[in-house]
Design a protein around this motif. Structure first.
Motif, PDB file in Angstrom:
ATOM      1  N   GLN A   9       0.816  -1.215   0.000  1.00  0.00           N
ATOM      2  CA  GLN A   9       0.000   0.000   0.000  1.00  0.00           C
ATOM      3  C   GLN A   9       0.847   1.262   0.000  1.00  0.00           C
ATOM      4  O   GLN A   9       0.325   2.364  -0.201  1.00  0.00           O
ATOM      5  CB  GLN A   9      -0.944   0.000   1.197  1.00  0.00           C
ATOM      6  N   GLN A  10       2.142   1.106   0.233  1.00  0.00           N
ATOM      7  CA  GLN A  10       3.081   2.202   0.123  1.00  0.00           C
ATOM      8  C   GLN A  10       4.427   1.635  -0.294  1.00  0.00           C
ATOM      9  O   GLN A  10       4.699   0.455  -0.083  1.00  0.00           O
ATOM     10  CB  GLN A  10       3.220   2.942   1.455  1.00  0.00           C
ATOM     11  N   THR A  11       5.238   2.455  -0.924  1.00  0.00           N
ATOM     12  CA  THR A  11       6.549   1.984  -1.346  1.00  0.00           C
ATOM     13  C   THR A  11       7.516   1.988  -0.168  1.00  0.00           C
ATOM     14  O   THR A  11       7.322   2.707   0.812  1.00  0.00           O
ATOM     15  CB  THR A  11       7.105   2.857  -2.477  1.00  0.00           C
ATOM     16  N   GLY A  12       8.548   1.160  -0.280  1.00  0.00           N
ATOM     17  CA  GLY A  12       9.517   1.075   0.811  1.00  0.00           C
ATOM     18  C   GLY A  12      10.278  -0.226   0.762  1.00  0.00           C
ATOM     19  O   GLY A  12      10.473  -0.825  -0.304  1.00  0.00           O
ATOM     20  N   GLY A  13      10.705  -0.693   1.941  1.00  0.00           N
ATOM     21  CA  GLY A  13      11.468  -1.927   2.049  1.00  0.00           C
ATOM     22  C   GLY A  13      10.587  -3.147   2.007  1.00  0.00           C
ATOM     23  O   GLY A  13       9.357  -3.057   1.822  1.00  0.00           O
ATOM     24  N   ALA A  55       4.067   2.568  -9.529  1.00  0.00           N
ATOM     25  CA  ALA A  55       2.943   1.626  -9.509  1.00  0.00           C
ATOM     26  C   ALA A  55       1.760   2.317  -8.844  1.00  0.00           C
ATOM     27  O   ALA A  55       1.941   3.119  -7.921  1.00  0.00           O
ATOM     28  CB  ALA A  55       3.315   0.356  -8.746  1.00  0.00           C
ATOM     29  N   GLU A  56       0.570   2.023  -9.348  1.00  0.00           N
ATOM     30  CA  GLU A  56      -0.641   2.598  -8.749  1.00  0.00           C
ATOM     31  C   GLU A  56      -0.957   1.842  -7.465  1.00  0.00           C
ATOM     32  O   GLU A  56      -1.153   0.626  -7.476  1.00  0.00           O
ATOM     33  CB  GLU A  56      -1.811   2.495  -9.734  1.00  0.00           C
ATOM     34  N   LEU A  57      -0.999   2.559  -6.351  1.00  0.00           N
ATOM     35  CA  LEU A  57      -1.181   1.937  -5.038  1.00  0.00           C
ATOM     36  C   LEU A  57      -2.638   1.929  -4.612  1.00  0.00           C
ATOM     37  O   LEU A  57      -3.385   2.852  -4.916  1.00  0.00           O
ATOM     38  CB  LEU A  57      -0.330   2.686  -4.010  1.00  0.00           C
ATOM     39  N   PRO A  58      -3.065   0.902  -3.849  1.00  0.00           N
ATOM     40  CA  PRO A  58      -2.312  -0.304  -3.513  1.00  0.00           C
ATOM     41  C   PRO A  58      -2.089  -1.175  -4.751  1.00  0.00           C
ATOM     42  O   PRO A  58      -2.865  -1.126  -5.694  1.00  0.00           O
ATOM     43  CB  PRO A  58      -3.201  -1.005  -2.493  1.00  0.00           C
ATOM     44  N   SER A  59      -1.041  -1.945  -4.717  1.00  0.00           N
ATOM     45  CA  SER A  59      -0.648  -2.680  -5.912  1.00  0.00           C
ATOM     46  C   SER A  59      -0.269  -4.110  -5.584  1.00  0.00           C
ATOM     47  O   SER A  59       0.257  -4.403  -4.505  1.00  0.00           O
ATOM     48  CB  SER A  59       0.551  -1.985  -6.577  1.00  0.00           C
ATOM     49  N   GLY A  60      -0.523  -4.999  -6.552  1.00  0.00           N
ATOM     50  CA  GLY A  60       0.057  -6.327  -6.509  1.00  0.00           C
ATOM     51  C   GLY A  60       1.491  -6.233  -6.986  1.00  0.00           C
ATOM     52  O   GLY A  60       2.013  -5.136  -7.245  1.00  0.00           O
ATOM     53  N   LEU A  61       2.143  -7.375  -7.136  1.00  0.00           N
ATOM     54  CA  LEU A  61       3.549  -7.364  -7.492  1.00  0.00           C
ATOM     55  C   LEU A  61       3.877  -8.590  -8.340  1.00  0.00           C
ATOM     56  O   LEU A  61       3.246  -9.632  -8.213  1.00  0.00           O
ATOM     57  CB  LEU A  61       4.408  -7.361  -6.224  1.00  0.00           C
ATOM     58  N   GLY A  62       4.890  -8.475  -9.172  1.00  0.00           N
ATOM     59  CA  GLY A  62       5.346  -9.596  -9.978  1.00  0.00           C
ATOM     60  C   GLY A  62       4.713  -9.647 -11.351  1.00  0.00           C
ATOM     61  O   GLY A  62       3.548  -9.250 -11.537  1.00  0.00           O
ATOM     62  N   THR A  63       5.492 -10.149 -12.329  1.00  0.00           N
ATOM     63  CA  THR A  63       5.006 -10.202 -13.707  1.00  0.00           C
ATOM     64  C   THR A  63       5.209 -11.565 -14.359  1.00  0.00           C
ATOM     65  O   THR A  63       4.916 -11.710 -15.548  1.00  0.00           O
ATOM     66  CB  THR A  63       5.743  -9.159 -14.572  1.00  0.00           C
ATOM     67  N   GLU A  64       5.678 -12.564 -13.606  1.00  0.00           N
ATOM     68  CA  GLU A  64       6.087 -13.818 -14.237  1.00  0.00           C
ATOM     69  C   GLU A  64       5.576 -15.015 -13.458  1.00  0.00           C
ATOM     70  O   GLU A  64       5.653 -15.040 -12.223  1.00  0.00           O
ATOM     71  CB  GLU A  64       7.618 -13.864 -14.286  1.00  0.00           C
ATOM     72  N   GLY A  65       5.043 -15.990 -14.165  1.00  0.00           N
ATOM     73  CA  GLY A  65       4.596 -17.200 -13.498  1.00  0.00           C
ATOM     74  C   GLY A  65       4.169 -18.260 -14.494  1.00  0.00           C
ATOM     75  O   GLY A  65       4.236 -18.067 -15.717  1.00  0.00           O
TER      76      GLY A  65
END
Length: 325
Positions: A9-13, A55-65
């Motif tokens: 929901q926010q950028t960071g670590g 990225a538009e928040l909140p965001s999912g993550l990852g592009t490969e599967g």
């Protein structure tokens, strides 16, 4: 039916990543829903999480599967429920048990290639495809420099380049990683923590330099990479593991011998469905032939995505890393 995903929901670590229960996605008219069996981990995921890439928040993550199609949109004709598929591009959200993907970004997976191999190798393998086959067409007896030779992309690149008859000078950070790159076909290895990369490259090439350097490290290796090139050589900067390259001085390119520089991306090459299919066919061919194998060095539970990203960022990984739902 519920499913789970990693979101932020926010950028960071890595601590901003949350493992949450969500409704199972429904396909849009031109989408398929995939039940993931394995998910790829890539440095670009960290760029989105940290805010380097927006990225538009909140965001999912990852592009490969890779996994099984469980639902199909009304306008999709190329896929059906039960199909084995893989993907490497598309909207963020692969870090999930189920994901809705545009059908144009999905490819049928040959039976000979398992889900873990596909998830570990699609983005990295397609990256190597455009690097070695398109950005600079590596040929027999070419000598090239490839940074991070024991990493996910590097491990594939060493094998593929050897199959093309090229000689890879790889850079690594430890004797253990040198052994890995050597087993994957690297001709010579340079431990950049102990040796000068440009001096060693010039020694290995008898002062000639190399026609191309592939550099995914970025800021920390930029200057040394340029020094490895022969006149009119090509600097391929395709990643930012140490931070983005800034303040590029065009005069340096002139002084280095009329050098060329490019900053390619998978999206810039697999930009049409025919090109995407061609690149996948090339990748699948070298995987099925055995010329290239995708080494999976680490497996993490999907819920532990933060720990997986930390290991990747701290260069404690070798080969590819996958997440398992």
């Amino acid at each position: 039916m519920s499913s789970h995903r990693i979101q932020f929901q926010q950028t960071g670590g890595p601590d901003v990543l949350e493992y949450v229960a969500v409704d199972k996605p429904m396909p849009g008219a031109e989408e398929v829903v995939i039940e993931n069996h394995a998910i790829g981990l890539n440095f670009i995921d960290i760029y989105f999480r940290s805010g380097l890439y927006p990225a538009e928040l909140p965001s999912g993550l990852g592009t490969e599967g890779a996994g099984i199609v469980v639902a199909v949109g009304d306008e999709v004709t190329d896929f059906a429920e039960g199909d084995r598929v893989a993907y490497a591009q598309g909207p963020l959200g692969a870090y999930a048990t189920h994901v809705a993907m545009p059908a144009r970004s999905v490819i049928a997976l040959p039976e000979a290639i398992d889900f873990e191999t596909a998830a570990a190798g699609m983005l990295k393998g397609l990256t190597v495809q455009y690097l070695l086959r398109q950005t600079y067409a590596v040929g027999e007896d070419d000598t090239i420099v490839f940074h991070a030779a024991a990493g996910g992309v590097g491990s594939i690149a060493c094998q593929w380049a050897k199959a093309l008859g090229a000689h890879v000078i790889g850079t690594v950070s430890s004797p253990e990683k040198a052994d890995i790159a050597r087993k994957n076909g690297a001709w010579q290895l340079i431990d950049y923590t102990k040796e000068s990369v440009p001096e060693r490259v010039m020694d290995l090439t008898h002062g000639a330099g190399v026609p191309v350097v592939y550099d995914s490290v970025g800021r920390d290796t930029w200057a040394d990479s340029l020094k490895c090139l022969q006149k009119r050589g090509l600097m391929v900067s395709f990643g930012n593991a140490s931070g983005p390259v800034e303040g590029v001085n065009l005069v340096e390119l002139n002084r280095g011998g009329s050098l060329f520089v490019t900053r390619p991306s998978l999206g810039g090459y697999a930009d049409t469905r025919p090109r995407f299919e061609m690149m996948c066919a090339d990748l699948f061919a070298v995987l099925e032939s055995g010329d290239v194998q995708v080494p999976i060095g680490q497996r993490f539970d999907l819920a532990d995505a933060g720990a997986a990203q930390t290991a990747l960022a701290e260069r404690r990984t070798t080969g590819s890393t996958i997440l398992l739902p």
